[in-house]
Design a protein around this motif. Structure first.
Motif, PDB file in Angstrom:
ATOM      1  N   GLU A 141       0.831  -1.199   0.000  1.00 60.62           N
ATOM      2  CA  GLU A 141       0.000   0.000   0.000  1.00 60.62           C
ATOM      3  C   GLU A 141       0.872   1.258   0.000  1.00 60.62           C
ATOM      4  O   GLU A 141       0.579   2.235  -0.698  1.00 60.62           O
ATOM      5  CB  GLU A 141      -0.918  -0.002   1.227  1.00 60.62           C
ATOM      6  N   ARG A 144       2.015   1.897  -3.438  1.00 54.54           N
ATOM      7  CA  ARG A 144       0.977   2.513  -4.272  1.00 54.54           C
ATOM      8  C   ARG A 144       0.922   4.023  -4.032  1.00 54.54           C
ATOM      9  O   ARG A 144       0.796   4.810  -4.977  1.00 54.54           O
ATOM     10  CB  ARG A 144      -0.381   1.880  -3.979  1.00 54.54           C
ATOM     11  N   GLN A 175      -8.281  -6.309  -1.226  1.00 59.46           N
ATOM     12  CA  GLN A 175      -7.579  -5.186  -0.603  1.00 59.46           C
ATOM     13  C   GLN A 175      -6.519  -4.549  -1.511  1.00 59.46           C
ATOM     14  O   GLN A 175      -6.099  -3.416  -1.276  1.00 59.46           O
ATOM     15  CB  GLN A 175      -6.911  -5.649   0.700  1.00 59.46           C
ATOM     16  N   PHE A 176      -6.110  -5.268  -2.551  1.00 63.57           N
ATOM     17  CA  PHE A 176      -5.074  -4.745  -3.436  1.00 63.57           C
ATOM     18  C   PHE A 176      -5.619  -4.313  -4.802  1.00 63.57           C
ATOM     19  O   PHE A 176      -4.864  -4.124  -5.749  1.00 63.57           O
ATOM     20  CB  PHE A 176      -3.971  -5.801  -3.650  1.00 63.57           C
TER      21      PHE A 176
END
Length: 299
Positions: A141, A144, A175-176
């Motif tokens: 995350e 990202r 979640q990704f």
């Protein structure tokens, strides 16, 4: 070992990813072309996946060597890092001073400032991560969020992920989904065909200094392909062991019996279970005999 026996200047089948031995086979050339093209067009995320031993790290180093001069690269070979550790590793690679001492908020600001400086100097910045399947969820995350840093016309940071197929499985999770949508170019490395394996073996022998007739026949190369499933790392291991056996037996041409013994002694290589125990013993005995011969030990 067997260098003098075959007139070699260096070992041809080491496991170290050495770009000196790089061979532009179709899957690697295609992957390299995809990477260079995507980076030149300024895409945010680029992904290259492949099974263990298919040459991802070698390709990664080839990319590092092939990028035009205006690219600035940050290379992280072991990304099993928490988000804060990842940020600091990126900062260090980009030349941010005292990156290990400052707070997370200040560190993020300094990274952005550094990226803007490099952009103003006409540079494109690329973050390359090998073994990216090992990234913790929180670090994926954070990665990202790195790509949110941009000008009105271009990303300030491009990211290249080299990974095993497990990364694709993780990116398929809910979640990704945001990260997955940002991957604009992706390439799947495949294993080598029998023809490519033969070319690969002869190429590495020649680069290592061998000048004689081919030691590995087409028939043996086909069997090596079957045993290794076309995985370069397994091909290297098998060929190295076969050369050791051939040298120990005072031979030059590689035989199918030597291949069978090498297969039985190699984890991950395919062999008929009934032959495994006998062939593995044959391999060890032959190596011991070779060592005694090399060091002048009498029976």
């Amino acid at each position: 070992m067997y260098l003098y026996h075959y007139g070699l200047q260096e070992l041809p089948f080491t496991l170290t990813p050495n770009t000196h031995f790089y061979l532009g086979l179709e899957p690697h050339n295609e992957a390299l072309a995809v990477l260079i093209t995507a980076l030149k067009t300024g895409e945010g995320f680029i992904k290259v996946c492949g099974e263990v031993g298919t040459g991802k790290t070698l390709l990664c180093r080839k990319v590092l060597n092939e990028l035009p001069e205006h690219f600035v690269t940050a290379y992280i070979p072991n990304p099993y890092l928490k988000p804060d550790e990842l940020r600091r590793a990126v900062a260090v690679e980009l030349g941010v001073k005292q990156a290990q001492r400052m707070s997370t908020q200040l560190l993020t600001q300094r990274i952005q400032t550094r990226l803007l400086e490099l952009h103003g100097q006409g540079h494109s910045v690329v973050l390359i991560l090998d073994e990216a399947q090992a990234l913790p969820a929180e670090s994926l995350e954070a990665l990202r969020l790195f790509t949110n840093l941009e000008t009105e016309t271009r990303k300030l940071l491009q990211v290249v992920l080299f990974a095993q197929p497990e990364l694709d499985q993780r990116l398929a999770e809910q979640q990704f989904r945001q990260l997955k949508q940002r991957i604009t170019f992706s390439y799947q490395l495949r294993a080598m065909t029998a023809t490519e394996v033969e070319h690969y073996i002869q190429h590495r022998m020649q680069v290592a200094g061998y000048k004689g007739a081919a030691l590995f026949s087409s028939s043996v190369c086909r069997k090596i392909t079957a045993a290794s499933q076309g995985i370069p790392r397994l091909v290297n291991i098998l060929c190295h062991k076969m050369l050791m056996l051939s040298y120990g037996q005072g031979q030059y041409l590689i035989t199918k019996a030597q291949l069978k013994a090498a297969i039985a002694d190699t984890e991950g290589a395919f062999v008929k279970p009934a032959l495994t125990k006998w062939l593995a013993s044959f391999f060890v005995i032959t190596l011991l005999t070779s060592a005694m011969f090399a060091y002048g030990v009498n029976f």
